[in-house]
Design an enzyme around this catalytic site. Structure first.
Site, PDB file in Angstrom:
ATOM      1  N   TYR A  57       0.842  -1.189   0.000  1.00 12.50           N
ATOM      2  CA  TYR A  57       0.000   0.000   0.000  1.00 12.50           C
ATOM      3  C   TYR A  57       0.882   1.245   0.000  1.00 12.50           C
ATOM      4  O   TYR A  57       1.963   1.223  -0.569  1.00 12.50           O
ATOM      5  CB  TYR A  57      -1.023  -0.058   1.156  1.00 12.50           C
ATOM      6  CG  TYR A  57      -2.210   0.770   0.769  1.00 12.50           C
ATOM      7  CD1 TYR A  57      -2.984   0.416  -0.333  1.00 12.50           C
ATOM      8  CD2 TYR A  57      -2.492   1.952   1.419  1.00 12.50           C
ATOM      9  CE1 TYR A  57      -4.016   1.226  -0.771  1.00 12.50           C
ATOM     10  CE2 TYR A  57      -3.531   2.766   0.983  1.00 12.50           C
ATOM     11  CZ  TYR A  57      -4.279   2.402  -0.105  1.00 12.50           C
ATOM     12  OH  TYR A  57      -5.286   3.211  -0.545  1.00 12.50           O
ATOM     13  N   GLU A  98     -13.175   4.964  -3.165  1.00  6.41           N
ATOM     14  CA  GLU A  98     -11.770   5.203  -2.871  1.00  6.41           C
ATOM     15  C   GLU A  98     -11.158   6.158  -3.894  1.00  6.41           C
ATOM     16  O   GLU A  98     -11.279   5.934  -5.107  1.00  6.41           O
ATOM     17  CB  GLU A  98     -11.072   3.841  -2.962  1.00  6.41           C
ATOM     18  CG  GLU A  98      -9.782   3.729  -2.258  1.00  6.41           C
ATOM     19  CD  GLU A  98      -9.894   3.835  -0.759  1.00  6.41           C
ATOM     20  OE1 GLU A  98     -10.795   3.218  -0.145  1.00  6.41           O
ATOM     21  OE2 GLU A  98      -9.062   4.534  -0.182  1.00  6.41           O
ATOM     22  N   ASP A  99     -10.536   7.209  -3.425  1.00  5.64           N
ATOM     23  CA  ASP A  99      -9.767   8.116  -4.290  1.00  5.64           C
ATOM     24  C   ASP A  99     -10.564   8.708  -5.453  1.00  5.64           C
ATOM     25  O   ASP A  99     -10.071   8.808  -6.584  1.00  5.64           O
ATOM     26  CB  ASP A  99      -8.484   7.423  -4.774  1.00  5.64           C
ATOM     27  CG  ASP A  99      -7.442   7.358  -3.658  1.00  5.64           C
ATOM     28  OD1 ASP A  99      -7.756   7.805  -2.541  1.00  5.64           O
ATOM     29  OD2 ASP A  99      -6.329   6.870  -3.901  1.00  5.64           O
ATOM     30  N   ASP A 140     -13.584   5.754   2.473  1.00  2.00           N
ATOM     31  CA  ASP A 140     -12.458   5.706   3.409  1.00  2.00           C
ATOM     32  C   ASP A 140     -11.762   7.055   3.531  1.00  2.00           C
ATOM     33  O   ASP A 140     -11.293   7.418   4.605  1.00  2.00           O
ATOM     34  CB  ASP A 140     -11.464   4.626   2.958  1.00  2.00           C
ATOM     35  CG  ASP A 140     -10.439   4.357   4.038  1.00  2.00           C
ATOM     36  OD1 ASP A 140     -10.829   4.268   5.220  1.00  2.00           O
ATOM     37  OD2 ASP A 140      -9.240   4.275   3.726  1.00  2.00           O
ATOM     38  N   ASP A 141     -11.696   7.797   2.424  1.00  2.00           N
ATOM     39  CA  ASP A 141     -11.004   9.090   2.468  1.00  2.00           C
ATOM     40  C   ASP A 141     -11.735  10.068   3.393  1.00  2.00           C
ATOM     41  O   ASP A 141     -11.106  10.881   4.067  1.00  2.00           O
ATOM     42  CB  ASP A 141     -10.898   9.702   1.061  1.00  2.00           C
ATOM     43  CG  ASP A 141     -10.255   8.724   0.098  1.00  2.00           C
ATOM     44  OD1 ASP A 141      -9.150   8.267   0.390  1.00  2.00           O
ATOM     45  OD2 ASP A 141     -10.881   8.380  -0.932  1.00  2.00           O
ATOM     46  N   ASN A 190       0.065  13.480   3.109  1.00  2.00           N
ATOM     47  CA  ASN A 190       0.939  12.465   2.516  1.00  2.00           C
ATOM     48  C   ASN A 190       1.366  12.933   1.133  1.00  2.00           C
ATOM     49  O   ASN A 190       0.671  13.742   0.530  1.00  2.00           O
ATOM     50  CB  ASN A 190       0.168  11.141   2.361  1.00  2.00           C
ATOM     51  CG  ASN A 190      -0.268  10.584   3.693  1.00  2.00           C
ATOM     52  OD1 ASN A 190       0.510  10.500   4.613  1.00  2.00           O
ATOM     53  ND2 ASN A 190      -1.537  10.210   3.790  1.00  2.00           N
ATOM     54  N   LYS A 247      -6.039  -2.050  -1.365  1.00  2.00           N
ATOM     55  CA  LYS A 247      -6.942  -1.906  -0.210  1.00  2.00           C
ATOM     56  C   LYS A 247      -7.579  -3.245   0.139  1.00  2.00           C
ATOM     57  O   LYS A 247      -7.736  -3.593   1.300  1.00  2.00           O
ATOM     58  CB  LYS A 247      -8.048  -0.889  -0.519  1.00  2.00           C
ATOM     59  CG  LYS A 247      -7.616   0.543  -0.265  1.00  2.00           C
ATOM     60  CD  LYS A 247      -8.162   1.084   1.039  1.00  2.00           C
ATOM     61  CE  LYS A 247      -7.258   2.123   1.669  1.00  2.00           C
ATOM     62  NZ  LYS A 247      -7.791   3.447   1.830  1.00  2.00           N
ATOM     63  N   ASN A 285      -2.969   5.963  10.485  1.00  2.00           N
ATOM     64  CA  ASN A 285      -3.105   5.189   9.251  1.00  2.00           C
ATOM     65  C   ASN A 285      -4.541   4.669   9.112  1.00  2.00           C
ATOM     66  O   ASN A 285      -5.054   4.023  10.039  1.00  2.00           O
ATOM     67  CB  ASN A 285      -2.117   4.015   9.335  1.00  2.00           C
ATOM     68  CG  ASN A 285      -1.936   3.329   8.017  1.00  2.00           C
ATOM     69  OD1 ASN A 285      -2.852   3.298   7.199  1.00  2.00           O
ATOM     70  ND2 ASN A 285      -0.757   2.777   7.821  1.00  2.00           N
ATOM     71  N   ARG A 322      -8.346  10.953  -8.322  1.00  2.00           N
ATOM     72  CA  ARG A 322      -7.442  11.575  -7.335  1.00  2.00           C
ATOM     73  C   ARG A 322      -6.743  10.470  -6.560  1.00  2.00           C
ATOM     74  O   ARG A 322      -7.086  10.161  -5.430  1.00  2.00           O
ATOM     75  CB  ARG A 322      -8.262  12.494  -6.411  1.00  2.00           C
ATOM     76  CG  ARG A 322      -7.453  13.517  -5.691  1.00  2.00           C
ATOM     77  CD  ARG A 322      -7.656  13.457  -4.189  1.00  2.00           C
ATOM     78  NE  ARG A 322      -7.439  12.118  -3.667  1.00  2.00           N
ATOM     79  CZ  ARG A 322      -7.704  11.731  -2.434  1.00  2.00           C
ATOM     80  NH1 ARG A 322      -8.245  12.546  -1.601  1.00  2.00           N
ATOM     81  NH2 ARG A 322      -7.456  10.490  -2.016  1.00  2.00           N
TER      82      ARG A 322
HETATM   83  P1  NAD Z   1      -8.723  17.370  -0.800  1.00  2.38           P
HETATM   84  O1  NAD Z   1      -8.184  17.741  -2.128  1.00  2.38           O
HETATM   85  O2  NAD Z   1     -10.121  16.911  -0.691  1.00  2.38           O
HETATM   86  O3  NAD Z   1      -8.575  18.637   0.186  1.00  2.38           O
HETATM   87  C1  NAD Z   1      -7.467  19.510   0.251  1.00  2.38           C
HETATM   88  C2  NAD Z   1      -7.878  20.790   0.968  1.00  2.38           C
HETATM   89  O4  NAD Z   1      -6.715  21.558   1.214  1.00  2.38           O
HETATM   90  C3  NAD Z   1      -8.830  21.685   0.197  1.00  2.38           C
HETATM   91  O5  NAD Z   1      -9.767  22.225   1.085  1.00  2.38           O
HETATM   92  C4  NAD Z   1      -7.941  22.828  -0.296  1.00  2.38           C
HETATM   93  O6  NAD Z   1      -8.655  24.037  -0.405  1.00  2.38           O
HETATM   94  C5  NAD Z   1      -6.941  22.909   0.826  1.00  2.38           C
HETATM   95  N1  NAD Z   1      -5.663  23.505   0.421  1.00  2.38           N
HETATM   96  C6  NAD Z   1      -4.962  23.294  -0.700  1.00  2.38           C
HETATM   97  N2  NAD Z   1      -3.840  24.050  -0.689  1.00  2.38           N
HETATM   98  C7  NAD Z   1      -3.852  24.734   0.467  1.00  2.38           C
HETATM   99  C8  NAD Z   1      -2.972  25.678   1.063  1.00  2.38           C
HETATM  100  N3  NAD Z   1      -1.851  26.056   0.458  1.00  2.38           N
HETATM  101  N4  NAD Z   1      -3.301  26.181   2.266  1.00  2.38           N
HETATM  102  C9  NAD Z   1      -4.424  25.796   2.895  1.00  2.38           C
HETATM  103  N5  NAD Z   1      -5.287  24.905   2.379  1.00  2.38           N
HETATM  104  C10 NAD Z   1      -5.000  24.393   1.182  1.00  2.38           C
HETATM  105  O7  NAD Z   1      -7.721  16.293  -0.208  1.00  2.38           O
HETATM  106  P2  NAD Z   1      -7.989  15.292   1.010  1.00  2.38           P
HETATM  107  O8  NAD Z   1      -8.510  14.013   0.513  1.00  2.38           O
HETATM  108  O9  NAD Z   1      -8.748  16.001   2.062  1.00  2.38           O
HETATM  109  O10 NAD Z   1      -6.494  15.007   1.496  1.00  2.38           O
HETATM  110  C11 NAD Z   1      -5.699  16.042   2.040  1.00  2.38           C
HETATM  111  C12 NAD Z   1      -4.399  15.467   2.581  1.00  2.38           C
HETATM  112  O11 NAD Z   1      -4.679  14.627   3.685  1.00  2.38           O
HETATM  113  C13 NAD Z   1      -3.616  14.623   1.579  1.00  2.38           C
HETATM  114  O12 NAD Z   1      -2.241  14.921   1.662  1.00  2.38           O
HETATM  115  C14 NAD Z   1      -3.849  13.220   2.044  1.00  2.38           C
HETATM  116  O13 NAD Z   1      -2.760  12.381   1.746  1.00  2.38           O
HETATM  117  C15 NAD Z   1      -3.995  13.398   3.535  1.00  2.38           C
HETATM  118  N6  NAD Z   1      -4.778  12.315   4.149  1.00  2.38           N
HETATM  119  C16 NAD Z   1      -4.243  11.688   5.238  1.00  2.38           C
HETATM  120  C17 NAD Z   1      -4.932  10.652   5.827  1.00  2.38           C
HETATM  121  C18 NAD Z   1      -4.345   9.977   7.034  1.00  2.38           C
HETATM  122  O14 NAD Z   1      -3.417  10.440   7.583  1.00  2.38           O
HETATM  123  N7  NAD Z   1      -4.898   8.875   7.482  1.00  2.38           N
HETATM  124  C19 NAD Z   1      -6.156  10.241   5.316  1.00  2.38           C
HETATM  125  C20 NAD Z   1      -6.695  10.922   4.214  1.00  2.38           C
HETATM  126  C21 NAD Z   1      -5.993  11.953   3.644  1.00  2.38           C
END
Ligand code: NAD
Length: 585
Positions: A133, A276-277, A299-300, A441, A204, A485, A186
């Site tokens: 993964y 997913e994604d 999951d996201d 990430n 997954k 995670n 995505r």
């Molecule tokens: P997403 O695209 O849905 O959301 C991103 C958000 O960030 C949007 O609201 C955008 O407006 C904002 N953004 C972008 N650039 C910015 C900046 N410079 N300043 C402030 N805000 C900004 O993405 P997502 O699915 O919500 O994922 C976001 C991050 O979280 C990714 O890096 C993902 O890998 C991580 N994530 C981590 C986990 C975990 O730790 N378990 C789980 C899911 C997602």
């Protein structure tokens, strides 16, 4: 009955004699839904048996099995047991220096000897999770066109419109319990990878089996191909997907709707569909639309929310107070950020009996345009609107931190290095133990590193992250950062739904999963600053999560598998797939 091939037989014909291996799932049949799809038995022997990944044991076939199943001469004389095979394979895997080579070696093993693949994954989970993964799966998706060998899941493209039910019937397994589906728009932090996103559902689902104990044959990876807007892929002669720009609007919605209807018609109401994604506009819409009619989970959005809430609940033992007494500030207001925010608000509302509108006021979000405030309401996407509180406009995160004075700072924007020294110092100036979660990430996009969080806070921060970080020594003390995670939650969550025969996901089940995970953190873990339990116990953790989720399903009247088993943890454990070879004699 001895044959050198595979034949479909009725259940009644299942016989003990002859030279075939029966395709029934023995000890792991507890989660099998026998009402929806009739079982069939196939029998393989000889060369075909060696080519059948579900039953092949390679050199582990015993002398007697080699005689009984026409394997003499097809294998070299040595007989190795499964432990020795595992040792040899782990040794081989560790020789590869390039992560993608390890990934490909694991995929080869999965296609050759499924039980050995899962035994490796279960016994070496901390080492192999990053291989099958994130982060390696991301690179695998980027190169999927060139490393593609055999289809590992079902591809449903615009070409299949009007025929999706027939396409589902082409899949060799009938008793499907979990589908993980992506449209590839995505993929992780890598953007639109179109049809090459297939690596994600495949990865997954292997975790569903390894960590949550679902039978491999009950898992179906699906990629919906509506085209891609990735120019590089559109120009790539080896690209495996539809070479057209993404379909949107009605055309997109119709294909997805046909898929969702076909899935329910073919596998019944109790099949779990995990999104997913998907890009965030589609992700929110699909979840909202199908959560009323199908058993769906994103999951996201939901899995992330549940795992982060678990970390927050656990961290209260270290930082003190109740959730309601904390103030939360997010950087990033997308799927992850708003999903987590909503679940925190819900948990506080359950605990304090205050209405959700009130509990949301303790939670603030910053997006790329600054703090989400009421004056921005008109221009906000709908999923951000609940977070538009009364406050003056603020552009920079540091100013928001100084003004809101959060006790908890959560990064979910996908933009790295945004928790600067000034931001962490500001958090430390008004919190004895600032709670800092850098969730973005991959590692390069993490808001700050573990070392930065501990150093800049002078060892006072409680830190967890999306990507793994090594332990850090600061001022003679060892700090172990936790990893939020998603793999902690979704396998156990899915098992809980399936073992109870749940027909809908209810948000209270997500809270139940968070509470079960938080309860697995021991004093010994807390002493190291950990807010998540060690991953090596994941099957036990999954059983506890599954039991709590199932209990909630029964309590809410959403469970259809009756009567309710008395000991749900034991029942969850008894349902789990075991990768240990079975005797074919
Ligand atoms: P997403 O695209 O849905 O959301 C991103 C958000 O960030 C949007 O609201 C955008 O407006 C904002 N953004 C972008 N650039 C910015 C900046 N410079 N300043 C402030 N805000 C900004 O993405 P997502 O699915 O919500 O994922 C976001 C991050 O979280 C990714 O890096 C993902 O890998 C991580 N994530 C981590 C986990 C975990 O730790 N378990 C789980 C899911 C997602």
């Amino acid at each position: 009955m001895a044959s050198n091939g595979v034949s479909g037989l009725d259940m009644e014909k299942k016989s003990g004699g002859g030279g075939g291996v029966e395709d029934i799932y023995g000890e792991d049949s507890a989660t099998e839904d026998q009402l929806v799809t009739p079982r069939t038995v196939s029998v393989a022997s000889g060369y075909t048996l060696l080519r059948d990944p579900h039953h092949n044991k390679g050199l582990a076939f015993t002398e007697k099995e080699r005689d009984a199943h026409y394997l003499r001469g097809l294998l070299p004389p040595a007989v190795l047991n499964q432990d020795l095979q595992e040792k040899r394979l782990m040794h081989n895997l560790r020789q590869y220096k390039v992560p993608l080579q390890r990934y490909m070696a694991m995929m080869d093993l999965q296609e050759r000897n499924e039980r050995l693949f899962y035994k490796l994954l279960i016994d070496n989970v901390e080492e192999l999770l990053p291989v099958v993964y994130t982060p390696t799966v991301g690179e695998a998706c980027q190169k999927y066109g060139s490393i593609f060998r055999r289809p590992q899941g079902l591809y449903i493209s615009l070409k299949e419109k009007g025929k999706i039910l027939e396409v589902l019937k082409n899949w060799p397994e009938r008793s499907i319990q979990v589908i993980v589906v992506t449209d590839g728009e995505r993929i992780l932090g890598l953007g639109d990878l179109g049809c090459q996103g297939m690596g994600i559902p495949v990865g997954k689902l292997s975790l569903y089996t390894a960590l949550g104990g679902l039978r491999p044959s009950a898992c179906l990876p699906v990629t919906i191909d509506v085209g891609t807007n990735n120019e590089q892929l559109l120009k790539d002669e080896f690209y495996i997907g539809l070479k057209q720009r993404r379909a949107t609007g009605q055309e997109y919605a119709e294909l997805l709707h046909e898929f969702m209807c076909a899935v329910k018609q073919n596998y019944g109401e109790r099949v779990l569909v995990q999104f997913e994604d998907f890009a965030n506009h589609n992700a929110f819409e699909l979840l909202a639309k199908y959560s009323k009619t199908h058993l769906v989970f994103n999951d996201d959005i939901q899995g992330t929310a549940s795992v982060v809430l678990a970390g927050l609940i656990a961290s209260l033992k270290l930082v003190g107070g109740s959730l309601a007494e904390h103030t939360f500030l997010f950087l990033g207001a997308g799927e992850a950020g708003t999903g987590i925010a909503e679940l925190i608000a819900l948990e506080i509302s359950k605990q304090t009996k205050a209405p959700l509108e009130e509990t949301r006021k303790k939670i603030w979000l910053v997006d790329s345009k600054g703090l989400i405030v009421h004056s921005r309401m008109e221009s906000l996407q709908h999923f951000k609107k609940p977070w538009a509180h009364e406050h003056e406009s603020i552009r920079a995160l540091l100013d928001a931190v100084k003004s809101i004075k959060p006790t908890v700072l959560i990064g979910s924007s996908g933009v790295g290095k945004t928790f600067t020294k000034e931001v962490v110092e500001a958090m430390t100036s008004f919190n004895e133990k600032p709670l800092i979660l850098a969730l973005s990430n991959p590692t390069s996009q993490s808001e700050c590193t573990a070392e930065e969080a501990y150093t800049w806070s002078k060892g006072r921060a409680i830190f967890a992250s999306g990507s793994p970080f090594d332990p850090v020594e600061y001022n003679g003390k060892l700090f172990v950062p936790g990893q939020a995670n998603n793999a902690y939650i979704f396998p156990g969550f899915g098992l809980g739904l399936i073992m109870s025969g749940a027909i809908r996901v209810h948000e209270d089940m997500l809270l139940a999963a968070s509470e079960a995970l938080a309860a697995q953190v021991t004093q010994e873990n807390y002493d190291k600053g950990l807010i998540y339990p060690p991953f090596c116990n994941i099957r036990k953790i999954s059983a506890h999560i599954a039991a709590n989720v199932a209990a909630k399903a029964y309590q809410l009247g959403l469970a259809s598998r009756l009567p309710r088993p008395e000991h749900l943890v034991k029942y969850a454990e008894s349902c789990m797939y075991s990768p240990v070879y079975r005797s074919y004699l």
